[in-house]
Design a protein around this motif. Structure first.
Motif, PDB file in Angstrom:
ATOM      1  N   ASP A 183       0.823  -1.202   0.000  1.00 17.39           N
ATOM      2  CA  ASP A 183       0.000   0.000   0.000  1.00 17.39           C
ATOM      3  C   ASP A 183       0.866   1.265   0.000  1.00 17.39           C
ATOM      4  O   ASP A 183       2.025   1.248   0.442  1.00 17.39           O
ATOM      5  N   ASP A 184       0.267   2.356  -0.470  1.00 12.91           N
ATOM      6  CA  ASP A 184       0.728   3.745  -0.323  1.00 12.91           C
ATOM      7  C   ASP A 184       1.583   4.282  -1.469  1.00 12.91           C
ATOM      8  O   ASP A 184       1.606   5.477  -1.686  1.00 12.91           O
ATOM      9  N   GLY A 185       2.363   3.452  -2.182  1.00 13.56           N
ATOM     10  CA  GLY A 185       3.297   3.943  -3.195  1.00 13.56           C
ATOM     11  C   GLY A 185       2.581   4.543  -4.395  1.00 13.56           C
ATOM     12  O   GLY A 185       1.376   4.806  -4.356  1.00 13.56           O
ATOM     13  N   SER A 186       3.310   4.753  -5.441  1.00 10.81           N
ATOM     14  CA  SER A 186       4.689   4.326  -5.700  1.00 10.81           C
ATOM     15  C   SER A 186       5.685   5.220  -4.954  1.00 10.81           C
ATOM     16  O   SER A 186       5.455   6.412  -4.801  1.00 10.81           O
ATOM     17  N   SER A 187       6.830   4.627  -4.561  1.00 11.09           N
ATOM     18  CA  SER A 187       7.870   5.376  -3.868  1.00 11.09           C
ATOM     19  C   SER A 187       9.230   4.989  -4.430  1.00 11.09           C
ATOM     20  O   SER A 187       9.330   4.116  -5.296  1.00 11.09           O
ATOM     21  N   ARG A 188      10.280   5.593  -3.903  1.00  9.80           N
ATOM     22  CA  ARG A 188      11.629   5.272  -4.368  1.00  9.80           C
ATOM     23  C   ARG A 188      12.054   3.856  -3.983  1.00  9.80           C
ATOM     24  O   ARG A 188      13.040   3.344  -4.512  1.00  9.80           O
ATOM     25  N   TYR A 189      11.326   3.212  -3.079  1.00  7.86           N
ATOM     26  CA  TYR A 189      11.650   1.842  -2.693  1.00  7.86           C
ATOM     27  C   TYR A 189      10.901   0.810  -3.545  1.00  7.86           C
ATOM     28  O   TYR A 189      11.238  -0.373  -3.513  1.00  7.86           O
ATOM     29  N   THR A 190       9.896   1.260  -4.274  1.00  9.21           N
ATOM     30  CA  THR A 190       9.065   0.329  -5.036  1.00  9.21           C
ATOM     31  C   THR A 190       9.862  -0.379  -6.123  1.00  9.21           C
ATOM     32  O   THR A 190       9.668  -1.568  -6.376  1.00  9.21           O
ATOM     33  N   ARG A 191      10.761   0.343  -6.793  1.00  5.70           N
ATOM     34  CA  ARG A 191      11.541  -0.264  -7.867  1.00  5.70           C
ATOM     35  C   ARG A 191      12.324  -1.484  -7.360  1.00  5.70           C
ATOM     36  O   ARG A 191      12.320  -2.545  -7.992  1.00  5.70           O
ATOM     37  N   GLU A 192      12.975  -1.338  -6.212  1.00  5.34           N
ATOM     38  CA  GLU A 192      13.745  -2.449  -5.644  1.00  5.34           C
ATOM     39  C   GLU A 192      12.837  -3.626  -5.324  1.00  5.34           C
ATOM     40  O   GLU A 192      13.183  -4.790  -5.593  1.00  5.34           O
ATOM     41  N   ILE A 193      11.663  -3.357  -4.760  1.00  2.00           N
ATOM     42  CA  ILE A 193      10.723  -4.422  -4.409  1.00  2.00           C
ATOM     43  C   ILE A 193      10.237  -5.138  -5.658  1.00  2.00           C
ATOM     44  O   ILE A 193      10.185  -6.375  -5.713  1.00  2.00           O
ATOM     45  N   ILE A 208       5.086  10.754  -2.301  1.00  2.00           N
ATOM     46  CA  ILE A 208       5.003   9.482  -3.007  1.00  2.00           C
ATOM     47  C   ILE A 208       3.739   9.469  -3.854  1.00  2.00           C
ATOM     48  O   ILE A 208       2.902  10.370  -3.754  1.00  2.00           O
ATOM     49  N   GLY A 209       3.593   8.454  -4.691  1.00  2.00           N
ATOM     50  CA  GLY A 209       2.405   8.308  -5.522  1.00  2.00           C
ATOM     51  C   GLY A 209       2.764   8.212  -6.989  1.00  2.00           C
ATOM     52  O   GLY A 209       3.913   8.443  -7.390  1.00  2.00           O
ATOM     53  N   ILE A 258       8.163   4.402 -12.102  1.00  2.18           N
ATOM     54  CA  ILE A 258       8.142   3.225 -11.236  1.00  2.18           C
ATOM     55  C   ILE A 258       6.776   2.557 -11.294  1.00  2.18           C
ATOM     56  O   ILE A 258       6.671   1.321 -11.270  1.00  2.18           O
ATOM     57  N   ALA A 259       5.726   3.358 -11.395  1.00  7.26           N
ATOM     58  CA  ALA A 259       4.378   2.786 -11.569  1.00  7.26           C
ATOM     59  C   ALA A 259       4.302   2.006 -12.870  1.00  7.26           C
ATOM     60  O   ALA A 259       3.709   0.916 -12.919  1.00  7.26           O
ATOM     61  N   VAL A 260       4.909   2.531 -13.937  1.00  8.07           N
ATOM     62  CA  VAL A 260       4.922   1.824 -15.226  1.00  8.07           C
ATOM     63  C   VAL A 260       5.678   0.504 -15.088  1.00  8.07           C
ATOM     64  O   VAL A 260       5.225  -0.542 -15.592  1.00  8.07           O
ATOM     65  N   LEU A 261       6.831   0.513 -14.430  1.00 10.47           N
ATOM     66  CA  LEU A 261       7.590  -0.719 -14.220  1.00 10.47           C
ATOM     67  C   LEU A 261       6.748  -1.752 -13.466  1.00 10.47           C
ATOM     68  O   LEU A 261       6.725  -2.934 -13.826  1.00 10.47           O
ATOM     69  N   THR A 262       6.054  -1.321 -12.431  1.00  9.61           N
ATOM     70  CA  THR A 262       5.218  -2.228 -11.641  1.00  9.61           C
ATOM     71  C   THR A 262       4.133  -2.852 -12.499  1.00  9.61           C
ATOM     72  O   THR A 262       3.923  -4.077 -12.478  1.00  9.61           O
ATOM     73  N   PHE A 263       3.447  -2.032 -13.266  1.00 16.16           N
ATOM     74  CA  PHE A 263       2.338  -2.496 -14.094  1.00 16.16           C
ATOM     75  C   PHE A 263       2.818  -3.414 -15.216  1.00 16.16           C
ATOM     76  O   PHE A 263       2.228  -4.481 -15.459  1.00 16.16           O
ATOM     77  N   VAL A 314       7.181   1.699   1.053  1.00  9.84           N
ATOM     78  CA  VAL A 314       7.732   3.032   1.319  1.00  9.84           C
ATOM     79  C   VAL A 314       8.858   2.999   2.351  1.00  9.84           C
ATOM     80  O   VAL A 314       9.290   4.056   2.820  1.00  9.84           O
ATOM     81  N   TYR A 315       9.339   1.794   2.686  1.00 10.41           N
ATOM     82  CA  TYR A 315      10.396   1.657   3.684  1.00 10.41           C
ATOM     83  C   TYR A 315      11.507   0.750   3.168  1.00 10.41           C
ATOM     84  O   TYR A 315      11.239  -0.284   2.544  1.00 10.41           O
ATOM     85  N   GLN A 316      12.738   1.101   3.486  1.00 17.09           N
ATOM     86  CA  GLN A 316      13.865   0.256   3.110  1.00 17.09           C
ATOM     87  C   GLN A 316      13.808  -1.078   3.833  1.00 17.09           C
ATOM     88  O   GLN A 316      14.120  -2.128   3.258  1.00 17.09           O
ATOM     89  N   LYS A 317      13.395  -1.074   5.110  1.00 11.99           N
ATOM     90  CA  LYS A 317      13.358  -2.334   5.865  1.00 11.99           C
ATOM     91  C   LYS A 317      12.358  -3.307   5.241  1.00 11.99           C
ATOM     92  O   LYS A 317      12.579  -4.523   5.271  1.00 11.99           O
ATOM     93  N   THR A 318      11.268  -2.794   4.678  1.00 14.46           N
ATOM     94  CA  THR A 318      10.299  -3.674   4.019  1.00 14.46           C
ATOM     95  C   THR A 318      10.882  -4.245   2.743  1.00 14.46           C
ATOM     96  O   THR A 318      10.718  -5.436   2.449  1.00 14.46           O
ATOM     97  N   ALA A 319      11.582  -3.414   1.972  1.00 14.45           N
ATOM     98  CA  ALA A 319      12.246  -3.905   0.760  1.00 14.45           C
ATOM     99  C   ALA A 319      13.263  -4.990   1.108  1.00 14.45           C
ATOM    100  O   ALA A 319      13.355  -6.016   0.422  1.00 14.45           O
TER     101      ALA A 319
END
Length: 323
Positions: A114-124, A152-153, A160-165, A289-294
């Motif tokens: 939830d909450d992104g896209s953020s700078r951590y989303t690409r890594e995830i 974020i968003g 990053i949203a395009v990469l996810t999709f 949205v967190y490095q620890k989650t990634a």
């Protein structure tokens, strides 16, 4: 069950995803023929298909062909789980069908970010792709995240949203600005998206609907789709009646015990333990949205325990369980 997306100005009707059970345990998901239909005159335009693999180092489709009504694909079942893509083109019109090679004999679990896209989303996303794991990403339009301390968003990180999709993950609506559930305490950025500082529980029906519609508009501007699924912010159900009038399908079903990756006291190891110990058929809610989650996701999907879990998107969980 709801469709997954509304594709804007698209005359080519094909499913967004196809689940194929490599274990052969569920006969509903061993079909290799995909029905397609083009709304309009072909006028000599010949349909063309291409296929590729998104999961690194795997060949998941041996061959694919097309006739007047069906796309036929030949799955490679000895490569295990992963995601492949079949793209059909007619003139300037293109659609991609994501073929999910799943082992449905394993324990099902839906991963939701939830909450992104953020700078951590690409890594995830790259971690998930390399492991052959699919997830749902419930995105915002543009919001200031008070814990991550950054904007974020999809409007902030469209690439990053395009990469996810385009990696075959499920995109859902999580409101435009993720309005807060508590009073603003100061100490953060002063420029906020319109309406974020007003408490979510105080929104009128018109304001609630506008949050959902505005998120749809932001997502459509970047991805060309309107999501059918919606995930409530803070799991708050007070506005569900209003949101249901927009035609959205609600994401939550059987949510696992809270992972609480947003809590500063929650460590990477806590996230790993809570996700891997969740019961079958549950939805795991974390935040991209967190490095620890990634970091935790990388450990989770590459762990020995994950070999006994079939991670799916929320939409796929509904489809597989017949909900």
């Amino acid at each position: 069950m709801s469709q997954i997306y509304n594709h804007i100005n698209n005359k080519l009707n094909v499913p967004d995803i196809v689940v194929y059970d490599v274990s052969g345990t569920d006969p509903r998901f061993t079909e290799t023929a995909i029905k397609w239909h083009y709304e309009g005159e072909l006028n000599g335009k010949m349909p063309h298909i291409e296929y590729t693999t998104i999961t690194s180092g795997k060949n998941l489709i041996a061959n694919a062909s097309i006739n007047d009504s069906y796309i036929e694909f030949v799955p490679v079942t000895d490569q295990g789980r992963g995601t492949a893509a079949i793209t059909i083109s007619i003139g300037d019109t293109r659609r991609t069908i994501f073929v999910k090679m799943y082992d449905l004999s394993l324990r099902l679990m839906a991963l939701e970010f939830d909450d992104g896209s953020s700078r951590y989303t690409r890594e995830i996303v790259k971690t998930l792709n390399n492991a052959g794991v699919s997830a749902s990403f419930y995105v915002t339009g543009r919001t200031f995240h008070d814990i991550a301390h950054e904007f974020i968003g999809v409007e902030v990180h469209p690439e990053i949203a395009v990469l996810t999709f385009t990696s075959g993950h499920h995109i859902g609506n999580h409101t435009y600005s993720h309005p807060w559930m508590r009073e603003y305490s100061g100490g953060f950025a002063t420029a906020f998206p319109d309406g974020q500082l007003k408490l979510w529980q105080e929104y009128t029906e018109e304001e609630v609907v506008r949050q959902v519609v505005r998120a749809d508009e932001a997502i459509c501007e970047v991805l060309g789709i309107i999501p059918s699924y919606y995930a409530p912010t803070y799991c708050y159900e007070g506005h569900n009646e209003y949101i249901a009038k927009t035609g959205k399908t609600f994401a939550f079903r059987e949510v696992a015990p809270n992972v609480d990756d947003w809590d500063q006291k929650t460590t990477k190891d806590d996230i790993v333990e809570r996700v891997l110990s969740a019961p079958a058929n549950s939805t795991i809610i974390v935040h991209d949205v967190y490095q620890k989650t990634a970091d935790a996701i990388s450990i989770i999907v590459n762990s020995p325990q994950a070999q006994q879990i079939q991670f799916v998107t929320g939409y796929e969980m509904d489809m597989i369980l017949g909900r």
